[in-house]
Design an enzyme around this catalytic site. Sequence first.
Site, PDB file in Angstrom:
ATOM      1  N   GLU A 268       6.709 -43.836  -0.479  1.00 57.07           N
ATOM      2  CA  GLU A 268       5.914 -44.502   0.826  1.00 57.07           C
ATOM      3  C   GLU A 268       6.027 -43.931   1.903  1.00 57.07           C
ATOM      4  OE1 GLU A 268       7.374 -48.531   0.773  1.00 57.07           O
ATOM      5  OE2 GLU A 268       6.678 -49.162  -1.121  1.00 57.07           O
TER       6      GLU A 268
ATOM      7  N   LEU B 143       6.602 -45.485   8.509  1.00 59.57           N
ATOM      8  CA  LEU B 143       6.202 -46.177   9.487  1.00 59.57           C
ATOM      9  C   LEU B 143       4.688 -45.951   9.294  1.00 59.57           C
ATOM     10  CD1 LEU B 143       8.632 -45.313  12.303  1.00 59.57           C
ATOM     11  CD2 LEU B 143       8.486 -47.356  11.054  1.00 59.57           C
TER      12      LEU B 143
END
Length: 456
Positions: free
Chosen positions: A399, A402
């Site tokens: 992932e 931010l």
Amino acid sequence: MWWRKWLKTLWNDVHGQTQVYVMCPLNSAFLPLGLMKCQFDQLVKVGVEGIMLDVWWSLCEPTPGCYDFSSYRPIFQLAIERGLKIQAVLSFHTCGESEGDEVVISLPPFVRQLTTEHEFIFYTDEDGQKSFECLSLSADHAKVFPCKEGIRLRTALDMYEDFMRAFYLQFSDWLGNHIVQIQISMGPSGELRYPSFALSHWRFPGMGAFQCYDQLMQQDYVHHIASNDTTQQQNGRPLFPCYKTCGTGYNALPWQTLFFSESKGIAKTTAGKTFLEWYSNKLLSHGENIMARAHHIFHNNVDSPCNKVEIACKIAGIHWLYHTQYRAAEAVAGYYVSRDFHFYKQLARLLKKYNATWIFTCFEKRDEWEKNLAKCSPESLVRETWTIASNSAISYAAENALELKKSEEYEEVIRKADWCRRKGYPLSSFTLLRLSEELVQEPTLSTLANFVKNMA
């Protein structure tokens, strides 16, 4: 036709294509279905494989033992109707203490109301400040939580297990074919770690604070020392960490502290190493306790389609202070790495045992973009964890930490994914943070389309 999907899956497996998922908004349960329908349609257009969705504990178990998933079933249905796969996050943590959290979602009221009576159920720092991001691992075996009947009491592990079983019963028809991954929240932000750098106390690149000062963890440490090495007792009491010297608390840098000082720090002594290993092992035991229950519920029947659903564990990409002697920010979060103890290798053994996927963050970050003072190396950390996962043959997913704001950040994710692929062990998936109106409108939608294409 079913055979087209089968051929696509076979092609992806052979050629190492990394499928892209998109995280839904944190408050998806409160959003109009019409809005989500339009956004999902746009995701399908650009070839996104599926969505990730937080299933919040407090929304689905408002009272002990009573489960209500009615806010989520229509969202799942929308995704399934459009051929989008689902990564479900069983979120046993709060929302609002991490960067990017735009809403506040607390733990269930019946949990929070026990704070005064049982203070140990929440992590505690050296100053006695409590974190309400998640329950402490001290609560794992403490029978203090109410159940539906109101007579029998539950442990935190009992509550997690009851919730997972309720989710299984509610969505069993979709598990394995539509809901392809279950990510189990094991700490703050859903990550297996201590809440050492909550935004209410911490600013980057502070190393954070140890979270082991509740009554039960201190008792456990006393027992650990008494059972292993009585020479580490001082005046009849075990040595407990002292890291504060400048009154900087969570924002201290390691060389400013007594514990991590490079010249005379406690961390280099036998006592310091013993403490750090105990601290990390407690976190690993917490992860195993939850993982074992998840494995029993979702993988118990080998002949069931549900057995095909992945179980996943999310690990934070704590890349700051990586180039320091003790990698203090990682150590304080529970990720202790030394010559004799390596948290990530221990984690790999745990995930291998339960056939679980390792989800790692910070894929969008590049060393040269980080502050010199922070002594960061997100690239080294990704390579290190990927190597451990690949050597252990563990499914490794990623992932971004931010929200991606620049094209260079998309390119950095593609570069890392390509590196993994060329090294012979591609990412099993990549989940992009986060779905919004901006993401599904031009020019960002075209950027997303190119990103999905290039990840292949």
